[in-house]
Write a protein that holds these residues in place. Structure first.
Motif, PDB file in Angstrom:
ATOM      1  N   GLN A 172      33.011  -6.184-101.256  1.00 23.44           N
ATOM      2  CA  GLN A 172      32.085  -5.272-101.925  1.00 23.44           C
ATOM      3  C   GLN A 172      31.367  -4.343-100.962  1.00 23.44           C
ATOM      4  O   GLN A 172      30.738  -3.386-101.358  1.00 23.44           O
ATOM      5  N   ALA A 173      31.482  -4.648 -99.675  1.00 19.69           N
ATOM      6  CA  ALA A 173      30.872  -3.749 -98.706  1.00 19.69           C
ATOM      7  C   ALA A 173      31.549  -2.380 -98.707  1.00 19.69           C
ATOM      8  O   ALA A 173      30.977  -1.407 -98.255  1.00 19.69           O
ATOM      9  N   HIS A 174      32.768  -2.330 -99.186  1.00 21.04           N
ATOM     10  CA  HIS A 174      33.429  -1.025 -99.302  1.00 21.04           C
ATOM     11  C   HIS A 174      33.572  -0.736-100.795  1.00 21.04           C
ATOM     12  O   HIS A 174      34.653  -0.911-101.359  1.00 21.04           O
ATOM     13  N   PRO A 175      32.536  -0.387-101.436  1.00 21.24           N
ATOM     14  CA  PRO A 175      32.612  -0.316-102.895  1.00 21.24           C
ATOM     15  C   PRO A 175      33.594   0.730-103.374  1.00 21.24           C
ATOM     16  O   PRO A 175      34.278   0.523-104.377  1.00 21.24           O
TER      17      PRO A 175
END
Lengths: 151, 996
Positions: free
Chosen positions: A17-20
């Protein structure tokens, strides 16, 4: 805090989710996550000589409180209650009380089971999942510390 | 030789011989004694010496005095020489410029000339005339009063008394007449003004109708809540957001109020919250509302449980499509449970009054409700029956004319009475049929906080009794009898009553499912008002009466869906109930007719059934400890019933709190309070501006010597937090770090970072001016929280957490690309000493600081070296510029040198006009690197927390700064930061936690 049905996948999702914007499909494939919220245990009416032991207050302070009730407070008996982690401490307090009274005080312990309620709140993006409640049991101890009758 | 001259009736005797004999010394001596020296014309030199203020004083003093003694002897022509030369004997004297005109007396600089040019003889006549002129001017001076023109100005200071101004008999008799005359004069002037103020007798003013008129007039600008008068007697009231609100009680009860919050019950009037009603198709509503919210921040309007109406939800709203920028603020919302066979849904959104305007416009755009529905003609109808009453009350002609123009009706205003009747309150959409209603002040909202709030409610509210069977057939204008006629509604009522009965068996508010809603119809609580104020306590019997199995089901599943329905949702019912409320007077009359005094009124009059909604407020939900602290109930009532419920609640021994207590409540819960802690909202920014102005004014009220010199303390902005600047600076720091890394290593992985940093730079360049945002995305917060290593409050014990991904470089970079410019809400706990204050600085500790921590738990933090106040020298310089230009240039040069040495931007000299001593003038230098420790953020709420037992601060830190600090820290010390109060140089260690 977060509990997931499948820990392996959920941990992937958390890193992902850090790279949404880059990997949205991975998020969608994610199983429903739930947030666990514990509700307070059932509260019962309290008498003056009931002592509920917790893990937050200083041990000495709780011991002193019990001693005060027995000596200054004029109570012939007090009840020390402990739930879960605090069972140890409740026993400890009761034993300390007995030791400091040179054996005059007597103890009578009872155990019980307390039903606790947890709320599980869904964390899914579609918001279709129903929130759940579940119950679990926890042990409790109730120690009566009393001066025995002269008879 | 003795000469007697009579001037103005005063005999002056001159002994000429002595004059002559003493003449060489006499001139200077006279002046030194100062007896006869009347007025020495201040020479140019003297004036230079005298400071400007002294000169002003002197001027004032000499206003009424004769300027100088003028004696122009007609007989002689040589001016000053006449005195000594007399007759025709001319003596050549070098004329000094001072002596050129008239006479000059007193000590002269070149006074030696007297001795040199001593006259051989003097003419008695001329000499005497000169003396006579002196004496007459002296007398004139003595007679005239100085300064104020008041009579007792004539008295010497030691004879003046304060009471003389109103009692002339305290004056000496010779001045009494004058004083009497002056008093009359002033009285005449005063009476002209007073005539307007004095209009009615107190009795007339206190007459009920007139009093109400007066109250209505006073509410024109700031609306009163229904409990205003009750509060105004007990609280400090503040005018805020268009309301008069209670701030804090006048009695000292901070701790009792806290105790009420945590162990009994605290009551608040929250009717100032604005309710906006949306009506329309469920799909349409959800589609339009989804533009205003984001699912990343948590459950939204579409969450299953809220949508069914069983639970109150809360959400942060944003401007349409602007997430994560431009938030409007937090709202709570409540869906009306779906009634059978109807697709129309009803939704209430409760918002803070500061954000209402923005929210309304935003809702109108997303729902396409641009057509304002003309308000009903109710206001005019209301007026008609009232006017005859008015005319009866209005006795005087003047008042009647006033009323004819735009007199408010002599009726107590209910709801938002200040709104003009033509202002639209509802908007309709043509295409979707959605209706937006503004229900501000249409409902009363009371909040009960605390574990015993449940018991208090259970004691106060009693379920309404069914209306008698016999009267069923009669049509009634009242709502309740009509309601009782429908069987289905009565079944529902019975079920609700059962659920309520079950709830009574539960002893604490924290045990219920959070956000539970229960609709209910209750009896007027005034009927069961206890005769004495008693503290409501839970009783064992009540708990045992309840069926164990059913109550367990209630705990697990919550209140069944249909029981959340309430008639309060219907406008017509609300209005009917409001109109037909029994007044206090009627109720007392009914009570008086009872056979047994003090017994209960039965049967209850049909007007006394009120539909209410009970909404459960979850307590503390974030974090690991003190969970459910501050849980309670909200009580929603139709308007007009506020006081009828307030007093019975107060009689159950609750404490009442104001705005101050809501702030403390949210602080203990660890949640941001609106609008204090929403710096990215417009209302939050507005609040910060107001707060700054207020604090600055308070600061300036102190005497300058007693003010804190914030410059010396290294505190750049003690009264506000420049969030924008902080975020931008951290962005720059990140870019520079990236550059360094680039130069150090030439690995392929770093190219990515370089790309990212460049993209970051582009982003910062392209972003609009106000782009500071607060991180509210739950997943990111959870990640961040894991990196901070959550512990319990005192840092003793690590909490059980799931595996968190390592805080390594790629994870950090990817996190920062998403949320680099954001701020994050953190909770800071001081394990050792210290009490954080408002706007305390949160800093990153250095490695040496953390070694201090190893020494022992009791070791206090590092110290900030005292800063230099460069502006002090500037202030001195600026005063010098007034007198001479040269030294100021010098100091300016020094200043600029100092400033460049410390690498601080030099503010322009013009900026110092609005300059306050001890505060940095705008523009601020770099906020992050100003102190010896790098600044991460500021505290917005800080106090000693009674629930944790140590200092607790809540505030925002920059995400970039926090992550950088965390990644540089060892695992052992992760999450330890420094905190410094604005008025102190001492840093304290704090433990940072992010609660999700």
């Amino acid at each position: 805090m977060t509990e997931s049905r499948n820990p392996g996948i959920s941990s992937i999702s958390q890193t992902a989710q850090a790279h949404p914007e880059s990997c949205s499909p991975a998020v969608e494939m994610d199983p429903v996550e739930y947030t666990l919220r514990k509700r307070l245990p059932r509260k019962l009416p309290k008498r003056r000589n009931d002592v509920y032991v917790n893990m937050k207050t200083d041990f000495r302070a709780q011991l002193a409180r019990c001693q005060k009730l027995l000596e200054g407070g004029g109570h012939r008996e007090i009840c020390v209650h402990g739930l879960g982690l605090a069972i140890n401490r409740a026993i400890n307090i009761a034993l300390q009380l007995q030791a400091s009274s040179q054996g005059v005080l007597q103890l009578a312990a009872n155990t019980s089971t307390v039903e606790l309620v947890d709320d599980l709140e869904p964390e899914d993006p579609d918001e279709a999942a129903e929130p759940m409640t579940r119950t679990r049991n926890n042990s409790a101890i109730h120690i009566k510390v009393f001066y025995p009758d002269p008879q | 030789m003795v000469l007697n001259i009579s001037v103005h009736g005063v005999r002056v005797q001159f002994d000429l011989t002595s004059c002559i004999s003493l003449l060489p010394e006499s001139v200077p001596r006279r002046s030194s004694r100062g007896r006869i020296a009347l007025e020495s014309p201040a020479t140019q030199e003297d004036k230079e010496k005298m400071s400007s203020s002294k000169a002003k004083m002197r001027e004032k003093k000499m206003k009424n005095q004769p300027s100088s003694v003028q004696y122009s002897p007609s007989t002689t022509q040589n001016g000053g020489g006449a005195v000594v030369s007399g007759g025709g004997q001319l003596m050549e004297r070098p004329k000094t410029p001072h002596q050129s005109a008239g006479w000059s007396r007193g000590h002269q600089r070149d006074g030696g000339s007297y001795a040199k040019e001593m006259p051989k003889c003097i003419t008695a006549g001329a000499f005497a005339r000169a003396r006579a002129a002196e004496v007459s001017s002296m007398l004139k001076a003595v007679r005239k009063t100085t300064g104020s023109c008041h009579v007792f100005g004539a008295l010497p200071k030691h004879m003046r008394r304060r009471a003389m101004s109103h009692n002339t008999k305290r004056l000496p008799r010779r001045l009494r007449d004058v004083a009497e005359r002056m008093r009359e004069k002033s009285l005449q002037a005063g009476s002209k003004k007073k005539e307007q103020a004095k209009n009615k007798s107190r009795k007339a003013r206190r007459r009920h109708g007139n009093l109400l008129l007066e109250f209505n007039r006073r509410q024109r600008k700031n609306v009163w809540l229904e409990t205003h008068i009750w509060h105004a007697k007990r609280f400090f009231m503040v005018k805020k957001w268009g309301y008069c609100l209670a701030d804090k009680p006048t009695s000292k009860c901070y701790r009792p109020c806290y105790r009420a919050l945590s162990s009994h019950c605290l009551l608040q009037d929250l009717s100032y919250y604005c309710c906006i009603e949306l009506q329309g198709e469920e799909n349409n509503l959800l589609a339009s509302l989804s533009q205003l919210t984001s699912k990343e921040t948590g459950p939204t309007f579409a969450a299953a449980l809220s949508l069914s109406g069983q639970k109150q939800g809360s959400v942060v709203m944003y401007r349409a499509g602007c997430y994560p920028l431009q938030p409007l603020g937090p709202v709570t919302f409540l869906w009306r449970p779906q009634s059978q066979g109807s697709t129309l849904r009803q939704l209430w959104i409760w918002a803070h009054p500061t954000m209402k305007k923005d929210l309304l416009t935003e809702l109108q755009t997303v729902c396409q409700c641009d057509e304002a529905v003309a308000p009903p003609i109710v206001p005019i109808e209301q007026k008609l029956p009232v006017t005859p009453e008015d005319k009866q009350i209005a006795g005087t002609k003047r008042k009647q004319t006033v009323k004819d123009i735009s007199g408010p009706p002599a009726k107590k205003l209910l709801g938002d009475g200040t709104r003009s009747p033509t202002t639209p309150v509802s908007w309709k959409s043509n295409c979707t049929g959605t209706i937006i209603n503004d229900l501000t002040m249409e409902m009363v909202r009371f909040r009960l906080i605390g574990p015993q709030s449940h018991t208090v409610l259970a004691e106060t509210l009693e379920v309404a009794t069914k209306y008698g069977e016999s009267d069923k057939l009669k049509p009634s204008s009242l709502w309740w009898p009509e309601h009782c006629k429908e069987e289905s509604k009565m079944v529902l009522h019975q079920e609700q009553a059962d659920a309520y009965h079950l709830l009574k068996g539960i002893l604490s508010a924290g045990e219920l499912p959070p956000g539970t809603v229960l609709g209910l119809t209750v009896e007027d609580p005034r009927l069961t008002l206890p005769t004495k104020k008693l503290k409501a306590l839970p009783s064992v019997q009540k708990a045992q009466e309840v069926d164990e199995e059913k109550s367990r089901e209630l705990m697990l599943k919550g209140v069944p869906k249909h029981c959340c329905q309430s008639s309060l949702w219907d406008r017509s019912v609300r209005d009917n109930v409001t109109e037909n409320r029994i007044s206090e007077k009627e109720l007392n009359h009914l009570r008086g007719e009872l056979l047994v005094p003090g017994s209960r009124l039965s049967p209850a009059p049909p007007q006394s059934s009120v539909p209410v909604l009970l909404v459960h407020q979850p307590g503390k939900q974030l974090g690991h400890e003190m969970s459910s602290w501050g849980a309670g109930w909200d009580l929603l009532l139709p308007k007009g019933w506020g006081m009828a419920f307030w007093i019975p609640l107060v009689y159950r021994g609750v404490r009442t709190g104001g705005l101050n207590m809501s702030l403390k409540h949210s602080q203990n819960k660890g949640v941001p309070h609106f609008p204090h802690d929403y710096p990215d909202c417009t209302s939050g920014a507005l609040f910060q501006d107001e707060q700054e102005a207020e604090l600055l004014e308070k600061f300036r009220r102190r005497p300058p010597a007693k003010r804190t010199n914030y410059i010396k303390h290294g505190c750049l902005a003690p009264f506000r937090c420049p969030w924008q600047q902080l975020a931008e600076e951290w962005e720059l720091i990140l870019i520079e770090e990236g550059k360094k890394k680039d130069s150090q290593t030439t690995r392929g992985a770093d190219e990515v970072i370089k790309e990212e940093t460049t993209s970051l730079r582009d982003m910062t360049a392209a972003k609009p001016v106000s782009c500071v945002s607060v991180l509210r995305c739950r997943k990111s917060l959870r990640l961040l929280s894991g990196w901070c290593r959550p512990t319990t409050s005192k840092g003793q014990r690590l909490c059980r957490v799931e595996k968190v991904p390592q805080l390594d470089h790629p994870a950090m970079t990817s996190f920062l690309t998403a949320h680099g410019m954001s701020l994050v809400w953190v909770r800071l706990l001081m394990p050792s000493k210290g009490k954080p204050e408002l706007h305390a600085i949160v800093c990153a500790p250095t490695a040496e600081d953390l070694q201090l921590l190893d020494k022992g738990p009791g070791s206090s933090g590092p110290q900030e070296p005292l800063h230099r106040d460069h502006f002090k020298s500037r202030r001195k310089g600026s005063t010098k510029t007034a007198t001479s230009s040269l030294p100021s240039e010098k100091s300016e040069g020094q200043m600029s040198h100092l400033l460049t040495a410390s690498e601080e931007p030099k503010p322009s000299s013009k900026a110092s006009s609005g300059f306050t001593a001890g505060l940095w003038p705008d523009p601020l230098p770099s906020v992050t690197s100003h102190c010896s420790r790098v600044t991460l953020g500021w505290v917005t709420q800080g106090d000693f927390s009674l629930s944790v037992g140590c200092g607790e601060a809540l505030g925002f830190v920059s995400v970039t700064g926090l992550l950088q600090t965390l990644s540089n820290q060892e695992m052992k010390h992760r999450g330890i930061l420094l905190l410094r109060n604005p008025t102190s140089l001492h840093y304290r260690f704090v433990k940072v936690t992010i609660e999700v």
